[in-house]
Design a protein around this motif. Structure first.
Motif, short mmCIF file in Angstrom:
data_model
loop_
_atom_site.label_atom_id
_atom_site.label_comp_id
_atom_site.label_asym_id
_atom_site.label_seq_id
_atom_site.Cartn_x
_atom_site.Cartn_y
_atom_site.Cartn_z
N LEU A 179 17.79 4.71 -5.26
CA LEU A 179 17.20 3.39 -5.51
C LEU A 179 18.25 2.31 -5.39
CD1 LEU A 179 14.71 3.81 -8.52
CD2 LEU A 179 14.18 2.90 -6.26
N LYS A 180 19.46 2.61 -5.87
CA LYS A 180 20.53 1.62 -5.82
C LYS A 180 20.95 1.31 -4.38
CE LYS A 180 22.48 2.70 -10.36
NZ LYS A 180 23.63 3.28 -11.10
N ASN A 181 20.71 2.28 -3.50
CA ASN A 181 21.11 2.09 -2.11
C ASN A 181 20.06 1.36 -1.28
OD1 ASN A 181 23.54 3.43 -2.53
ND2 ASN A 181 22.60 5.44 -2.19
N LEU A 182 18.87 1.11 -1.86
CA LEU A 182 17.83 0.39 -1.14
C LEU A 182 18.26 -1.06 -0.93
CD1 LEU A 182 14.57 1.65 -2.91
CD2 LEU A 182 15.39 2.30 -0.64
N PRO A 183 17.87 -1.66 0.19
CA PRO A 183 18.19 -3.09 0.37
C PRO A 183 17.50 -3.94 -0.68
CG PRO A 183 16.67 -2.31 2.06
CD PRO A 183 17.14 -1.09 1.33
N LEU A 184 18.19 -4.99 -1.15
CA LEU A 184 17.67 -5.91 -2.16
C LEU A 184 17.21 -7.18 -1.46
CD1 LEU A 184 17.20 -6.54 -5.18
CD2 LEU A 184 19.54 -7.43 -5.25
N PRO B 279 0.80 -1.23 0.00
CA PRO B 279 0.00 0.00 0.00
C PRO B 279 0.83 1.28 0.00
CG PRO B 279 -0.13 -1.11 2.13
CD PRO B 279 0.56 -2.05 1.20
N HIS B 280 2.06 1.20 0.51
CA HIS B 280 2.92 2.38 0.56
C HIS B 280 4.27 2.04 -0.06
CE1 HIS B 280 -0.09 4.09 3.18
NE2 HIS B 280 0.04 3.07 4.01
N TYR B 281 4.95 3.07 -0.49
CA TYR B 281 6.26 2.88 -1.11
C TYR B 281 7.21 2.21 -0.11
CZ TYR B 281 10.60 3.84 -3.58
OH TYR B 281 11.79 3.70 -4.21
N PRO B 282 7.73 1.02 -0.44
CA PRO B 282 8.63 0.33 0.50
C PRO B 282 10.07 0.78 0.30
CG PRO B 282 8.16 -1.10 -1.35
CD PRO B 282 7.43 0.19 -1.63
N ASN B 283 10.82 0.79 1.36
CA ASN B 283 12.24 1.15 1.27
C ASN B 283 13.07 -0.09 0.93
OD1 ASN B 283 12.15 3.96 1.79
ND2 ASN B 283 11.65 3.49 3.93
N ALA B 284 12.75 -0.69 -0.21
CA ALA B 284 13.47 -1.89 -0.65
C ALA B 284 13.20 -2.13 -2.12
CB ALA B 284 13.06 -3.11 0.18
N THR B 285 14.07 -2.89 -2.75
CA THR B 285 13.86 -3.44 -4.09
C THR B 285 13.78 -4.96 -3.93
OG1 THR B 285 15.10 -1.63 -5.08
CG2 THR B 285 14.77 -3.58 -6.44
N LEU C 126 13.96 -7.80 -11.41
CA LEU C 126 13.81 -6.84 -10.31
C LEU C 126 12.39 -6.28 -10.29
CD1 LEU C 126 17.12 -4.77 -10.56
CD2 LEU C 126 16.51 -6.42 -8.79
N LEU C 127 11.80 -6.26 -9.12
CA LEU C 127 10.53 -5.57 -8.89
C LEU C 127 10.87 -4.24 -8.23
CD1 LEU C 127 7.34 -5.78 -8.87
CD2 LEU C 127 7.58 -6.50 -6.51
N GLU C 128 10.61 -3.15 -8.94
CA GLU C 128 10.93 -1.82 -8.42
C GLU C 128 9.66 -0.99 -8.32
OE1 GLU C 128 13.81 -0.11 -11.04
OE2 GLU C 128 15.48 -1.32 -10.26
N TYR C 129 9.50 -0.32 -7.20
CA TYR C 129 8.35 0.56 -7.01
C TYR C 129 8.66 1.94 -7.58
CZ TYR C 129 5.65 -2.61 -4.07
OH TYR C 129 4.90 -3.66 -3.61
N LYS C 130 7.73 2.45 -8.41
CA LYS C 130 7.87 3.81 -8.91
C LYS C 130 7.57 4.78 -7.77
CE LYS C 130 6.20 2.68 -13.55
NZ LYS C 130 5.11 2.94 -14.53
N THR C 131 8.27 5.88 -7.76
CA THR C 131 8.07 6.86 -6.70
C THR C 131 7.13 7.97 -7.15
OG1 THR C 131 10.02 8.06 -7.45
CG2 THR C 131 10.32 6.43 -5.70
N SER C 132 6.42 8.55 -6.21
CA SER C 132 5.59 9.71 -6.49
C SER C 132 6.42 10.97 -6.31
CB SER C 132 4.39 9.74 -5.54
OG SER C 132 4.84 9.93 -4.22
N HIS C 133 5.88 12.11 -6.73
CA HIS C 133 6.62 13.37 -6.58
C HIS C 133 6.82 13.70 -5.10
CE1 HIS C 133 6.60 14.18 -10.80
NE2 HIS C 133 5.28 14.06 -10.87
N LYS C 134 5.83 13.32 -4.27
CA LYS C 134 5.94 13.61 -2.84
C LYS C 134 7.01 12.76 -2.18
CE LYS C 134 1.00 14.71 -2.47
NZ LYS C 134 -0.29 14.28 -1.87
N ASN C 135 7.21 11.59 -2.73
CA ASN C 135 8.15 10.65 -2.09
C ASN C 135 9.23 10.30 -3.11
OD1 ASN C 135 9.38 8.83 -0.44
ND2 ASN C 135 7.81 7.25 -0.62
N HIS C 136 9.95 11.31 -3.52
CA HIS C 136 10.87 11.15 -4.66
C HIS C 136 12.18 10.49 -4.24
CE1 HIS C 136 12.67 11.85 -8.51
NE2 HIS C 136 13.72 12.42 -7.94
N HIS C 137 12.55 9.46 -4.99
CA HIS C 137 13.85 8.82 -4.79
C HIS C 137 14.61 8.92 -6.12
CE1 HIS C 137 11.80 7.13 -1.34
NE2 HIS C 137 12.91 6.57 -0.91
N SER C 138 15.81 9.36 -6.08
CA SER C 138 16.63 9.40 -7.29
C SER C 138 17.08 7.99 -7.64
CB SER C 138 17.85 10.30 -7.09
OG SER C 138 18.72 9.71 -6.14
#
Length: 548
Positions: free
Chosen positions: A294-299, A249-255, A278-290
């Motif tokens: 994204l590369k630094n997220l835990p896999l 339901p919310h952007y997870p801090n992981a890939t 890879l399953l990657e979550y797209k970010t919204s403008h409010k929760n922007h990740h460069s």
């Protein structure tokens, strides 16, 4: 009319660059999308040296057996510089299927999705997905797969295994030189995605899972099933599975890794490696990740069953059930006209004089159904010889309906592992209801065999381990909501019972979808005679039917 051009293409995978046979220069091949009820005209033009034929895997081909595609069964292959129009109508089917070459090992690179949408105005019997994504699994050889099987058949030994598995043609980051060749599924939080999973691998069943996500199975082999939530699915070559993926339901801090690796039984060698996407979550403008963050997220990685986890495989397949509603009934035959018992076996054949063979005890590997290793004709197709009543010297109709020499199929292996060769078929009158029990044997080690039946869907009414007991096992058959599909696994060291209605005139191939076993002869064919009514008769062959 769609045109598919067969040609060579240079592709680089696993640090290797090589020429492969492709369709329209694409690997995997182009996606074909149609609707239930559509008539398809697909012109296949062969621009390569290999003979080619294309099978539309799972399409019923009602009255249009000439368009089914297996070489020397329903047609002679398309020769270099020639073309053939596959002309068929999709009747009463919707869902995920696929197309692939059906001659030698060319389907290692010649394959693609075949997606049948419901009729206009019809809805899915499950929540409407935000997006639909085909994911097709394959196998990759750094060498030429045609040379691999040719060498194996000449030597009598097992073929070299593939170098990688692929997901939409890409091996993924767990192989050398493949970090850039990774399939990425980009999703939004709080959405439902329909993943159309297809196993086009040549020789391996696969476990598939997505880390920290549940999959809900809603369809197999283009037939809706009762929703089944699971962390892992099992999918055999020739099978398709549609799953709903509900994202977090919310952007997870992981890939998240999506991985697949073999379910392997028996004594054969296999590629013990893992394909990953890879399953990657797209970010919204409010929760922007460069992209850097994204590369630094835990896999996170999924945990797949053990390679030989027959317990998981059995539990998973036993849970699959037809939807069996008024709109989508399970029309399993309640009465049976003909009963058959087939052994599905690996065995050996004699080595030719003055030749050294690399199979067991100096023999050649062979495979058989009821001890018959099926031999394809080369000068005509089985369907042509049947239609024109010219079977003499091509095939006989004395395929054994039960094993000629019964034995303890899953006990101590018999001493004689030699199989016979022949082109023998079973003849069925139109509308015969068939019950077929397929029994694995332990002659050269028990093994799970995915059997594919052309021209029909089949109902899996029962399965078990050990030797089939006609009295006790038949009493427990599911005749209410058995799963309906076109490719079924014969359990390792066990049996499976299927029923189908022979309501489609023509010649229909049945074979193991592990390509090495088909090459060794684990195949046979059914002849279904014409019925009395016009719509119960095989149509005449088209004028452009290829010649041998």
């Amino acid at each position: 009319m769609s045109t598919l051009q067969i040609r060579y293409e240079y592709v680089t995978r696993l640090c290797h660059r090589k020429s492969i046979v492709t369709v329209n220069g694409q690997f995997p091949g182009p996606r074909i999308v149609a609707r239930e009820g559509d008539r398809l005209l697909i012109k296949v033009v062969n621009n390569v040296q290999n003979n080619i034929s294309i099978h539309w895997h799972g399409i019923r081909q009602l009255q249009t057996g000439w368009a089914d595609g297996p070489a020397y069964v329903t047609q002679c292959p398309i020769q270099r510089g020639q073309s053939y129009v596959y002309n068929y109508t999709i009747t009463g089917q919707r869902g995920t299927l696929f197309w692939h070459a059906h001659i030698s090992w060319l389907r290692s690179t010649l394959y693609g999705p075949l997606i049948i949408l419901p009729k206009q105005g019809s809805q899915y019997p499950f929540p409407k997905p935000h997006k639909e994504v085909p994911i097709i699994f394959g196998e990759w050889w750094n060498s030429d797969p045609e040379a691999v099987i040719s060498e194996a058949l000449q030597s009598g030994g097992g073929p070299n295994v593939s170098d990688a598995y692929t997901m939409n043609g890409l091996p993924g980051p767990l192989y050398n030189c493949s970090a850039k060749d990774t399939f990425k599924l980009k999703v939004k939080a709080g959405k439902i995605y329909l993943l159309r999973l297809i196993n086009a691998a040549l020789n391996d069943q696969l476990f598939f899972s997505i880390a920290n996500h549940t999959l809900t199975v809603v369809e197999v082999d283009a037939v809706y099933v009762k929703p089944l939530a699971t962390n892992t699915i099992l999918i055999a070559p020739g099978q398709t599975t549609n799953v709903l993926l509900k994202t977090k339901p919310h952007y997870p801090n992981a890939t998240f890794l999506m991985t697949a690796r073999p379910y392997a039984t028996g004594l054969g060698t296999f590629n013990n490696s893992t394909v990953a996407g890879l399953l990657e979550y797209k970010t919204s403008h409010k929760n922007h990740h460069s992209s850097a963050s994204l590369k630094n997220l835990p896999l996170l990685k999924p945990v797949l069953p053990a390679l030989n986890d027959t317990s998981f495989a059995t539990k998973f397949t036993n849970k699959l059930r037809s939807l069996a509603t008024a709109q989508f009934p399970a029309n399993v035959p309640q009465k049976v006209d003909r009963q058959f018992f087939f052994t599905v076996s690996l065995g050996t054949s004699p080595c030719q004089k003055n030749q050294t063979c690399q199979g067991p005890n100096g023999t050649k590997f062979a495979a058989s159904v009821n001890n018959v290793s099926f031999v394809l004709p080369t000068r005509t197709s089985l369907l042509q010889s049947h239609f024109f009543s010219q079977s003499k010297g091509v095939y006989t109709t004395n395929f054994p309906t039960t094993p000629l020499n019964p034995f303890n199929y899953t006990g101590t292996p018999p001493n004689n592992t030699m199989v016979s060769n022949g082109t023998k078929m079973v003849v069925l009158p139109y509308n015969t209801s068939v019950e077929l029990v397929m029994q694995d044997t332990s002659i050269l080690g028990a093994e799970n065999h995915p059997l594919h039946l052309h021209g029909f869907n089949l109902f899996v009414v029962g399965q078990g381990f050990g030797n089939f007991d006609p009295k006790n096992d038949s009493a427990n058959f599911n005749l209410v909501d058995p799963v309906e599909r076109n490719t079924v696994g014969v359990p390792s060291g066990g049996w499976v019972a299927i029923r189908f209605l022979a309501d489609n005139p023509g010649v229909w191939f049945m074979h193991c979808h592990l390509e090495v076993h088909t090459s060794w002869g684990l195949r046979m064919a059914w002849v279904v005679l014409d019925g009395n009514l016009p719509n119960q008769k095989l149509l005449p062959p088209p004028s452009d039917l290829p010649k041998c």
